[in-house]
Motif scaffolding. Structure first.
Motif: not given
Length: 397
Positions: A202-206
């Motif tokens: 669930g972590h935003p990935l850049h």
């Protein structure tokens, strides 16, 4: 302004695979490439990088002796751990081994990518600092088709929205450790990279900019291309360094040209050409490295054709002379000595312009500036001086 705290950075090198698509007597990370093993080259990338504090390698069971030979002389090496049956399991083993050291940022990198640049590592660290979870990616240039099990096309994704993902992938250590632990607890075992693990948790990935040269050695043809590139570089073993120095006085005007960039200013620089003191010093540095006179011998001030000429022509000429000798520009560095204008706001544009003229990567260009603390003609704001150095590789003989 309060200085930004130094973050502890660990590199986690994943080297537990067997390289079955390449084959051979040893796994691909232990194969020789230009006289050195692939893994030794990869370890050296992080050993030399000043922001990396430690290196931990995940290896395959039975590869201890091979690894020991590759890691000899790596002072940042924090040892090794054994990997698991999947890449995901191997990464988790490595992350667990780092718990005692607890770095702020971990860079997870494939052992079979020995061509990552220092600039790419810089971008990875900064992306992790800014975003927590980040991976390098390249824009996709081919049209991509999604097919079904029978080979029929189901969809054509918009390629402007697609990226081919590379390593090093960069994370806050606690973020990626907790994501891996949660995936293992949930019985998820087939995620193919750490970015996918972070996404699953669930972590935003850049996505930050990758490098075309940062290829992964996967097939025999990859090794053949890499071996050719390594041999070509090794052939350029005659390494030369040249220096250059130039001065131009101020005159009435409203701008100066410095390192190929036009900068508004209350004075201009006086000279027969555009008086770009930085490019003149760089040109002399390259000519010095190859022993071919100086800028005045190639572009005499007495020749009217050079009156008002753009100095990028001088630098490009010097670069062509290097290439005519079968050589390559390895690095260019220039320091401007002046009280004004301020160089900092224009530094990146200058580096990019020099790199464009010389046909080299921007990470091979350095631009700095200093004052003389009010002393001398630059301190009295009578003109600008520049010092430059050029590192050139030429074939022996």
């Amino acid at each position: 302004m309060k200085a930004q705290a130094k973050l502890r950075v660990a590199a986690l090198i994943v080297a537990a695979g067997r390289g079955s698509r390449v084959g051979g007597a040893v796994p691909k990370q232990y194969r020789l490439l230009g006289g050195r093993t692939v893994l030794a080259r990869t370890l050296s990338l992080f050993e030399r990088h000043p922001a990396v504090d430690s290196i931990l390698t995940v290896i395959g069971t039975g590869d201890e002796d091979l690894f020991a030979a590759c890691s000899a002389g790596i002072s940042k090496q924090a040892g090794h751990v054994f990997g698991g049956s999947t890449r995901q399991a191997s990464c988790l083993a490595g992350l667990k081994a780092l718990i005692g050291d607890r770095p702020d940022i971990v860079l997870v990198h494939d052992a079979a990518r020995p061509f990552a640049s220092p600039a790419l590592i810089d971008r990875a660290i900064e992306a992790a600092r800014a975003h927590g979870a980040a991976v390098p990616g390249l824009a996709v240039t081919d049209t991509i088709k999604q097919i079904d099990l029978d080979g029929r096309v189901k969809a054509t994704p918009e390629r402007s929205l697609l990226r081919a993902v590379q390593t090093p992938q960069a994370f806050g250590f606690d973020l990626i450790l907790s994501a891996h632990l949660a995936a293992a607890e949930a019985g998820i075992e087939t995620l193919t990279d750490d970015g996918a693990v972070a996404e699953w948790a669930g972590h935003p990935l850049h996505i930050f900019e990758g490098e075309a040269s940062n290829m992964k050695l996967t097939t025999e043809s990859d090794f053949q291309r890499a071996e050719q590139a390594a041999n070509e570089l090794a052939a350029l073993g005659d390494i030369r360094t040249g220096t250059g120095f130039d001065v131009h006085a101020f005159a009435e005007g409203d701008h100066v040209w410095l390192n190929g960039v036009k900068i508004p200013h209350d004075r201009t620089l006086k000279g027969h050409s555009d008086a770009d003191v930085g490019l003149h010093a760089l040109t002399d540095a390259i000519l010095g490295a190859i022993g071919d006179g100086d800028i005045g011998s190639h572009f005499p001030p007495s020749d009217p054709q050079w009156k008002g000429a753009s100095s990028d022509r001088f630098l490009a000429h010097a670069v062509r002379l290097v290439r005519a000798r079968g050589g390559a520009i390895a690095h260019l560095d220039v320091t401007l000595l002046c009280e004004a204008p301020k160089i900092g706001p224009h530094r990146d544009a200058m580096r990019a312009r020099i790199a464009e003229i010389a046909g080299i990567a921007v990470e091979r260009v350095g631009v700095k500036a200093t004052t003389t603390e009010g002393l001398g003609f630059t301190g009295r704001r009578e003109g600008i001086a520049a010092m430059a150095s050029a590192t050139v590789r030429l074939p022996w003989g």
